[in-house]
Motif scaffolding. Structure first.
Motif, PDB file in Angstrom:
ATOM      1  N   LEU A   1       0.629  -1.259   0.133  1.00 27.62           N
ATOM      2  CA  LEU A   1       0.127  -0.036   0.093  1.00 27.62           C
ATOM      3  C   LEU A   1       0.900   1.313   0.088  1.00 27.62           C
ATOM      4  O   LEU A   1       0.396   2.304   0.099  1.00 27.62           O
ATOM      5  CB  LEU A   1      -1.071   0.011   1.241  1.00 27.62           C
ATOM      6  N   LEU A   2       2.151   1.139  -0.060  1.00 24.64           N
ATOM      7  CA  LEU A   2       2.968   2.201  -0.030  1.00 24.64           C
ATOM      8  C   LEU A   2       2.986   2.696  -1.339  1.00 24.64           C
ATOM      9  O   LEU A   2       2.959   2.104  -2.415  1.00 24.64           O
ATOM     10  CB  LEU A   2       4.437   1.819   0.416  1.00 24.64           C
ATOM     11  N   PRO A   3       3.443   4.159  -1.451  1.00 26.01           N
ATOM     12  CA  PRO A   3       3.568   4.614  -2.688  1.00 26.01           C
ATOM     13  C   PRO A   3       4.616   4.035  -3.577  1.00 26.01           C
ATOM     14  O   PRO A   3       5.594   3.386  -2.925  1.00 26.01           O
ATOM     15  CB  PRO A   3       3.766   5.854  -2.683  1.00 26.01           C
ATOM     16  N   GLU A   4       4.833   4.092  -4.699  1.00 27.08           N
ATOM     17  CA  GLU A   4       5.802   3.437  -5.687  1.00 27.08           C
ATOM     18  C   GLU A   4       7.084   3.854  -5.256  1.00 27.08           C
ATOM     19  O   GLU A   4       8.039   3.045  -5.676  1.00 27.08           O
ATOM     20  CB  GLU A   4       5.587   3.808  -7.032  1.00 27.08           C
ATOM     21  N   GLU A   5       7.417   4.956  -4.966  1.00 24.42           N
ATOM     22  CA  GLU A   5       8.866   5.483  -4.682  1.00 24.42           C
ATOM     23  C   GLU A   5       9.471   4.448  -3.278  1.00 24.42           C
ATOM     24  O   GLU A   5      10.537   4.147  -3.408  1.00 24.42           O
ATOM     25  CB  GLU A   5       8.765   6.684  -4.200  1.00 24.42           C
ATOM     26  N   PHE A   6       8.476   4.019  -2.321  1.00 24.22           N
ATOM     27  CA  PHE A   6       9.011   3.338  -1.493  1.00 24.22           C
ATOM     28  C   PHE A   6       8.908   1.960  -1.758  1.00 24.22           C
ATOM     29  O   PHE A   6       9.200   0.914  -0.906  1.00 24.22           O
ATOM     30  CB  PHE A   6       8.112   3.638  -0.064  1.00 24.22           C
ATOM     31  N   VAL A   7       8.447   1.372  -2.833  1.00 29.24           N
ATOM     32  CA  VAL A   7       8.137  -0.142  -3.143  1.00 29.24           C
ATOM     33  C   VAL A   7       9.657  -0.575  -3.401  1.00 29.24           C
ATOM     34  O   VAL A   7      10.609  -0.210  -4.289  1.00 29.24           O
ATOM     35  CB  VAL A   7       7.465  -0.328  -4.305  1.00 29.24           C
ATOM     36  N   GLU A   8      10.229  -1.704  -2.756  1.00 28.92           N
ATOM     37  CA  GLU A   8      11.473  -2.278  -3.149  1.00 28.92           C
ATOM     38  C   GLU A   8      11.420  -3.236  -4.359  1.00 28.92           C
ATOM     39  O   GLU A   8      10.438  -4.045  -4.542  1.00 28.92           O
ATOM     40  CB  GLU A   8      11.852  -3.297  -1.787  1.00 28.92           C
ATOM     41  N   LYS A   9      12.217  -2.690  -5.251  1.00 24.98           N
ATOM     42  CA  LYS A   9      12.096  -3.335  -6.481  1.00 24.98           C
ATOM     43  C   LYS A   9      13.141  -4.407  -6.754  1.00 24.98           C
ATOM     44  O   LYS A   9      14.390  -4.156  -6.212  1.00 24.98           O
ATOM     45  CB  LYS A   9      12.434  -2.411  -7.685  1.00 24.98           C
ATOM     46  N   GLY A  10      13.190  -5.619  -7.076  1.00 24.17           N
ATOM     47  CA  GLY A  10      14.070  -6.589  -7.340  1.00 24.17           C
ATOM     48  C   GLY A  10      14.754  -7.197  -6.141  1.00 24.17           C
ATOM     49  O   GLY A  10      15.848  -7.775  -6.245  1.00 24.17           O
ATOM     50  N   SER A  11      14.045  -7.239  -5.201  1.00 28.16           N
ATOM     51  CA  SER A  11      14.312  -7.985  -3.798  1.00 28.16           C
ATOM     52  C   SER A  11      14.549  -9.471  -4.230  1.00 28.16           C
ATOM     53  O   SER A  11      15.490 -10.132  -3.652  1.00 28.16           O
ATOM     54  CB  SER A  11      13.703  -7.598  -2.902  1.00 28.16           C
ATOM     55  N   ASP A  12      13.793  -9.996  -5.130  1.00 27.54           N
ATOM     56  CA  ASP A  12      13.638 -11.413  -5.317  1.00 27.54           C
ATOM     57  C   ASP A  12      14.961 -11.698  -6.011  1.00 27.54           C
ATOM     58  O   ASP A  12      15.508 -12.662  -5.985  1.00 27.54           O
ATOM     59  CB  ASP A  12      12.507 -11.836  -5.851  1.00 27.54           C
ATOM     60  N   PHE A  13      15.269 -10.641  -7.242  1.00 26.67           N
ATOM     61  CA  PHE A  13      16.274 -11.004  -7.935  1.00 26.67           C
ATOM     62  C   PHE A  13      17.806 -11.031  -7.148  1.00 26.67           C
ATOM     63  O   PHE A  13      18.465 -11.692  -7.334  1.00 26.67           O
ATOM     64  CB  PHE A  13      16.255  -9.807  -9.219  1.00 26.67           C
ATOM     65  N   ASN A  14      17.831 -10.113  -6.144  1.00 23.38           N
ATOM     66  CA  ASN A  14      19.053  -9.889  -5.257  1.00 23.38           C
ATOM     67  C   ASN A  14      19.005 -11.290  -4.416  1.00 23.38           C
ATOM     68  O   ASN A  14      20.343 -11.738  -4.191  1.00 23.38           O
ATOM     69  CB  ASN A  14      18.847  -8.902  -4.439  1.00 23.38           C
ATOM     70  N   GLN A  15      17.998 -11.795  -3.830  1.00 22.50           N
ATOM     71  CA  GLN A  15      18.185 -12.945  -3.292  1.00 22.50           C
ATOM     72  C   GLN A  15      18.432 -14.164  -4.222  1.00 22.50           C
ATOM     73  O   GLN A  15      19.267 -15.153  -3.643  1.00 22.50           O
ATOM     74  CB  GLN A  15      16.755 -13.427  -2.614  1.00 22.50           C
ATOM     75  N   ASN A  16      18.032 -14.332  -5.624  1.00 22.39           N
ATOM     76  CA  ASN A  16      18.440 -15.197  -6.393  1.00 22.39           C
ATOM     77  C   ASN A  16      20.106 -15.135  -6.638  1.00 22.39           C
ATOM     78  O   ASN A  16      20.731 -16.051  -6.908  1.00 22.39           O
ATOM     79  CB  ASN A  16      17.665 -15.314  -7.560  1.00 22.39           C
ATOM     80  N   LEU A  17      20.627 -14.128  -6.933  1.00 24.56           N
ATOM     81  CA  LEU A  17      21.851 -13.776  -7.430  1.00 24.56           C
ATOM     82  C   LEU A  17      22.729 -13.947  -6.194  1.00 24.56           C
ATOM     83  O   LEU A  17      23.692 -14.607  -6.552  1.00 24.56           O
ATOM     84  CB  LEU A  17      21.783 -11.937  -7.378  1.00 24.56           C
ATOM     85  N   ILE A  18      22.299 -13.900  -4.967  1.00 20.33           N
ATOM     86  CA  ILE A  18      23.087 -14.226  -3.734  1.00 20.33           C
ATOM     87  C   ILE A  18      23.165 -15.788  -3.734  1.00 20.33           C
ATOM     88  O   ILE A  18      24.317 -16.079  -3.339  1.00 20.33           O
ATOM     89  CB  ILE A  18      22.744 -13.617  -2.593  1.00 20.33           C
ATOM     90  N   PHE A  19      22.445 -16.414  -4.169  1.00 20.08           N
ATOM     91  CA  PHE A  19      22.227 -17.871  -4.219  1.00 20.08           C
ATOM     92  C   PHE A  19      23.129 -18.308  -5.601  1.00 20.08           C
ATOM     93  O   PHE A  19      23.888 -19.115  -5.458  1.00 20.08           O
ATOM     94  CB  PHE A  19      21.045 -18.532  -4.432  1.00 20.08           C
ATOM     95  N   LEU A  20      22.946 -17.649  -6.730  1.00 21.17           N
ATOM     96  CA  LEU A  20      23.685 -17.988  -7.569  1.00 21.17           C
ATOM     97  C   LEU A  20      24.809 -18.006  -8.069  1.00 21.17           C
ATOM     98  O   LEU A  20      25.958 -18.661  -8.519  1.00 21.17           O
ATOM     99  CB  LEU A  20      22.921 -17.357  -9.208  1.00 21.17           C
ATOM    100  N   ILE A  21      25.558 -17.073  -7.276  1.00 21.57           N
ATOM    101  CA  ILE A  21      27.171 -16.573  -7.276  1.00 21.57           C
ATOM    102  C   ILE A  21      27.874 -17.611  -6.803  1.00 21.57           C
ATOM    103  O   ILE A  21      28.881 -18.192  -7.402  1.00 21.57           O
ATOM    104  CB  ILE A  21      27.208 -15.163  -6.707  1.00 21.57           C
ATOM    105  N   PRO A  22      27.613 -18.228  -5.582  1.00 16.74           N
ATOM    106  CA  PRO A  22      28.379 -19.218  -5.106  1.00 16.74           C
ATOM    107  C   PRO A  22      28.377 -20.528  -5.989  1.00 16.74           C
ATOM    108  O   PRO A  22      29.213 -21.205  -6.120  1.00 16.74           O
ATOM    109  CB  PRO A  22      27.856 -19.593  -3.814  1.00 16.74           C
TER     110      PRO A  22
END
Length: 188
Positions: A13-34
């Protein structure tokens, strides 16, 4: 009653400026690099083992070649010494062959020049210098022989060293012999 199915929705319900974008991608990236690093290391380790196997087989092959060549390598000095001895012997034989041809030419020249009542008793050879001892039944034959040698194309610088009269053994028979010595050179 019927089973209720609930669907879960996440609504921000937060305005778009406060929405976290790509947090799922960052979590996948953290797993994929190792995981990617692990696979790269695994591939590099396999390549290192393959290279090690290849180099080991090359070293084994070279060691086998060294083992086969070792007896020849140990005999190299002996074979080199033998080769040098054979080359020296070959030079001597070639020199003898050349010398023989020259000496045969000299003997042929002497044979064609010697008077009928004259014979050679010895021939000493010292390099290209020859000393000839001979005998004759006539006192004129040694000088004539000298004259013929001086006209030769292969014999040079003749020198009649001496003529010695040798009296015959019978006093009644006046047969005298004349011994003589020549020196001459051979043209090369």
């Amino acid at each position: 009653m019927k089973d209720n199915v609930y669907l879960g929705y996440i609504i921000n319900l937060l305005p778009e400026e406060f929405v976290e974008k790509g947090s799922d991608f960052n979590q996948n990236l953290i797993f994929l690099i190792p995981v990617a690093v692990f696979f790269v290391l695994l591939i590099l380790t396999g390549a290192a083992f393959a290279l090690n196997f290849y180099m080991s087989s090359q070293i084994t092959s070279v060691n086998n070649q060294i083992t086969v060549l070792m007896p020849d390598a140990l005999n190299y000095d002996v074979l080199l010494k033998r080769k040098n001895e054979l080359q020296e012997a070959n030079k001597v034989l070639q020199g003898i062959d050349q010398r023989s041809k020259r000496d045969i030419g000299v003997l042929e020249e002497l044979r064609s020049s010697i008077p009928a009542d004259t014979w050679i008793t010895s021939l000493k050879i010292d390099g290209s210098h020859y000393t000839l001892n001979g005998s004759s039944l006539s006192s004129t034959s040694p000088p004539y022989f000298y004259y013929l040698i001086s006209k030769s194309k292969i014999l040079s610088n003749p020198r009649l060293d001496e003529i010695i009269r040798v009296p015959g053994k019978d006093k009644e028979n006046s047969n005298n012999a004349f011994n003589f010595i020549f020196d001459f050179e051979v043209l090369r």
